[in-house]
Design an enzyme around this catalytic site. Sequence first.
Site, PDB file in Angstrom:
ATOM      1  N   TRP A  64       0.817  -1.222   0.000  1.00 26.68           N
ATOM      2  CA  TRP A  64       0.000   0.000   0.000  1.00 26.68           C
ATOM      3  C   TRP A  64       0.847   1.267   0.000  1.00 26.68           C
ATOM      4  O   TRP A  64       1.855   1.359   0.706  1.00 26.68           O
ATOM      5  CB  TRP A  64      -0.853  -0.012   1.276  1.00 26.68           C
ATOM      6  CG  TRP A  64      -1.504   1.294   1.581  1.00 26.68           C
ATOM      7  CD1 TRP A  64      -0.994   2.305   2.367  1.00 26.68           C
ATOM      8  CD2 TRP A  64      -2.770   1.757   1.109  1.00 26.68           C
ATOM      9  NE1 TRP A  64      -1.890   3.359   2.403  1.00 26.68           N
ATOM     10  CE2 TRP A  64      -2.982   3.044   1.653  1.00 26.68           C
ATOM     11  CE3 TRP A  64      -3.752   1.193   0.292  1.00 26.68           C
ATOM     12  CZ2 TRP A  64      -4.132   3.785   1.395  1.00 26.68           C
ATOM     13  CZ3 TRP A  64      -4.901   1.939   0.039  1.00 26.68           C
ATOM     14  CH2 TRP A  64      -5.082   3.215   0.584  1.00 26.68           C
ATOM     15  N   ASP A  67      -0.305   9.261   0.428  1.00 25.16           N
ATOM     16  CA  ASP A  67       0.259  10.590   0.132  1.00 25.16           C
ATOM     17  C   ASP A  67       1.733  10.614  -0.271  1.00 25.16           C
ATOM     18  O   ASP A  67       2.566   9.981   0.394  1.00 25.16           O
ATOM     19  CB  ASP A  67       0.217  11.489   1.375  1.00 25.16           C
ATOM     20  CG  ASP A  67      -1.117  11.580   2.041  1.00 25.16           C
ATOM     21  OD1 ASP A  67      -2.046  10.890   1.636  1.00 25.16           O
ATOM     22  OD2 ASP A  67      -1.210  12.364   2.996  1.00 25.16           O
ATOM     23  N   GLN A  83       3.696   7.841   1.977  1.00 24.74           N
ATOM     24  CA  GLN A  83       3.053   7.024   2.991  1.00 24.74           C
ATOM     25  C   GLN A  83       3.001   5.596   2.472  1.00 24.74           C
ATOM     26  O   GLN A  83       2.465   5.328   1.394  1.00 24.74           O
ATOM     27  CB  GLN A  83       1.632   7.552   3.260  1.00 24.74           C
ATOM     28  CG  GLN A  83       1.630   8.896   3.961  1.00 24.74           C
ATOM     29  CD  GLN A  83       2.098   8.756   5.391  1.00 24.74           C
ATOM     30  OE1 GLN A  83       1.340   8.379   6.265  1.00 24.74           O
ATOM     31  NE2 GLN A  83       3.367   9.067   5.640  1.00 24.74           N
ATOM     32  N   SER A 124       2.413  11.969   7.113  1.00 22.65           N
ATOM     33  CA  SER A 124       2.878  12.840   6.025  1.00 22.65           C
ATOM     34  C   SER A 124       3.735  14.007   6.504  1.00 22.65           C
ATOM     35  O   SER A 124       3.618  14.467   7.635  1.00 22.65           O
ATOM     36  CB  SER A 124       1.681  13.375   5.245  1.00 22.65           C
ATOM     37  OG  SER A 124       1.148  12.315   4.485  1.00 22.65           O
ATOM     38  N   ARG A 197      -1.401  17.667  12.084  1.00 24.54           N
ATOM     39  CA  ARG A 197      -0.493  16.932  11.200  1.00 24.54           C
ATOM     40  C   ARG A 197      -0.194  17.640   9.869  1.00 24.54           C
ATOM     41  O   ARG A 197      -0.689  18.699   9.584  1.00 24.54           O
ATOM     42  CB  ARG A 197      -1.052  15.540  10.911  1.00 24.54           C
ATOM     43  CG  ARG A 197      -2.414  15.519  10.256  1.00 24.54           C
ATOM     44  CD  ARG A 197      -2.803  14.058   9.921  1.00 24.54           C
ATOM     45  NE  ARG A 197      -4.142  13.971   9.368  1.00 24.54           N
ATOM     46  CZ  ARG A 197      -5.216  13.647  10.058  1.00 24.54           C
ATOM     47  NH1 ARG A 197      -5.129  13.354  11.335  1.00 24.54           N
ATOM     48  NH2 ARG A 197      -6.389  13.606   9.464  1.00 24.54           N
ATOM     49  N   GLU A 250      -6.586  18.478   5.127  1.00 29.58           N
ATOM     50  CA  GLU A 250      -5.315  17.750   5.232  1.00 29.58           C
ATOM     51  C   GLU A 250      -4.300  18.316   4.223  1.00 29.58           C
ATOM     52  O   GLU A 250      -4.660  18.965   3.246  1.00 29.58           O
ATOM     53  CB  GLU A 250      -5.533  16.249   4.956  1.00 29.58           C
ATOM     54  CG  GLU A 250      -6.472  15.588   5.980  1.00 29.58           C
ATOM     55  CD  GLU A 250      -6.586  14.071   5.826  1.00 29.58           C
ATOM     56  OE1 GLU A 250      -6.533  13.370   6.837  1.00 29.58           O
ATOM     57  OE2 GLU A 250      -6.734  13.591   4.692  1.00 29.58           O
TER      58      GLU A 250
HETATM   59  C1  FRU Z   1      -3.926  12.275   3.940  1.00 26.28           C
HETATM   60  C2  FRU Z   1      -3.545  11.703   5.288  1.00 26.28           C
HETATM   61  C3  FRU Z   1      -2.705  12.687   6.087  1.00 26.28           C
HETATM   62  C4  FRU Z   1      -1.942  11.777   7.028  1.00 26.28           C
HETATM   63  C5  FRU Z   1      -1.692  10.562   6.154  1.00 26.28           C
HETATM   64  C6  FRU Z   1      -1.696   9.269   6.924  1.00 26.28           C
HETATM   65  O1  FRU Z   1      -4.297  11.283   3.010  1.00 26.28           O
HETATM   66  O2  FRU Z   1      -4.697  11.342   5.993  1.00 26.28           O
HETATM   67  O3  FRU Z   1      -3.460  13.653   6.749  1.00 26.28           O
HETATM   68  O4  FRU Z   1      -0.749  12.372   7.445  1.00 26.28           O
HETATM   69  O5  FRU Z   1      -2.733  10.525   5.180  1.00 26.28           O
HETATM   70  O6  FRU Z   1      -1.349   8.189   6.096  1.00 26.28           O
END
Ligand code: FRU
Length: 539
Positions: A64, A67, A83, A124, A197, A250
Amino acid sequence: MTFPNPKLSRRHLLAASAAVVVAFSAASCTRGESPTPVPTPGGHRPSPSDPWRPVAHLTAEKNWLNDPNGLVYHAGTYHAFYQYNPRGNSWGNMSWGHSTSQDLVHWEQQPVAMEASLEEEVFSGCIVMDKDNASGLGSAETPPMVAIYTSAYGKNGPLPQGSQAQSVAFSLDDGTTWKKYQGNPVLNLAPTNNNFRDPKITWYEPGHYWVMTTVVADAQVVKLFKSTDLLHWEYLSDFSGVGAQGGLWEVPELLHMDVADSTTKKWVMLLSINPGGIAGGSGMQYFVGEFDGTRFTAENAAATDAPLNESQWLDHGADYYAANSISGAPGDKPVLLGWMGNWDYAQDVPTTPWRGSMAIPRELTLVRGAKRLELRSAIARVAHETLNHSGEVKSKNLTVGSSTMDLGPDFSGRTQVIELDMDLTSAREAGVLLRQSSASKDGLRISYNRESGGIRVDRSKAGTSNFSEKFSPFHEVAVPSPGSKVHLTILLDSSSVEVFAPVGTAVISDTFFPDWDNTGASAFSIEGETDFTVQSRSL
Ligand code: FRU
């Protein structure tokens, strides 16, 4: 908070025709410089056992991804961190994966850069080159690459389980290995650190300091901070109260951009929202305005209760999210990499052993629109040049009248870049069907309506979609001044399509999951005639 079930935990955590062919002119084929297909990292090409593997988009060999993080250009190499779950094909164990590229099309996967531990997951964030070693984490001879990421704390972390705060890591070997800073986290919102975040940093030249944008995601607030050493951060201001509010805010970013054909510069705030995007589920809005070193003020922004189409959107498809710019990328335009996914169904899509791909990198231009300043998107120059050197170019002129016409084997395929010119001389609507089934004639339908100016991507009969009820059937955007002529750039890559409207006024990015055998292509015209010029380059 523990996250036993990745799906639940994420939601929890992130709140979370009488056919008459009038005329047909013979196909003309030109040889491209390199007739070989684009080689892909690890030799991955789509195959019957991995039918949806893109060739010109970043994917992980397995597992998987979501971001893009830590996008940086350094010493001739583009680095994309992202990610990544090193241990599975759905969201969880969030770590930073790493891939590198010279041309933004071919990506080489590197070892995982920062792996999740029981103590923290690595959410992220971003990377900057600390060229003056202001952080002291490197030396004058070896300036550090500095990553700022969100620590999502588990058991035994310095903050209570479930908290999110900003932390630093650094690399002294061009991003290959990473060390976490001992004084982490460097920024928290004590006493509570919920959903705090997604740090992204930009250099503010007038004040000679770094500015960080972060979010308190479920409060729909962007928080701004400043620092001269990347380690000590001082609160500046909040940005909130405008634009779409229907979900988590986000991955924010502040960009300083030239206004085209002027000597003016403006600041642009990019912001992902989930759910509540223009195409349903995840989407990306932006705001244009001023930043005075402390506060960002949006100009002509949509009110919070305005219809969604009054907000400004980076993409009108369902699969473009969390895009952010590549720090230090050559050229004078921001180059963005986005995730081609939508949290509504990303975890259910049927790909294996990998899940998740990045969009084609784009460059942005800020122009004066009819009512306000607007972003225009184009395939990033470096990536476009690379695509233009692959495969073989086939082109064809044809006129289609109230019918659907097979474009023939030269235009069939699973991976291609298509430059499509249509002149709807008398038709109401016209377009192309791609990844078409020879039996049912169904496929991915891309159309233009002369009266409404609407460009539509309809994936409802383009492949399997029974994995999620939230997999929306079609997406549409209107061009600013409708007329009979339209030019579309279409990037088709195994399981995704990116359709660029004329002069980049809009983009529709969508994933879809066609049958392996469906490779046909047709042109259609409804209620009248359309002249087509189709140019295709296979990848
Ligand atoms: C966005 C998000 C971010 C977070 C990350 C976690 O898609 O939700 O806010 O840092 O993915 O995987």
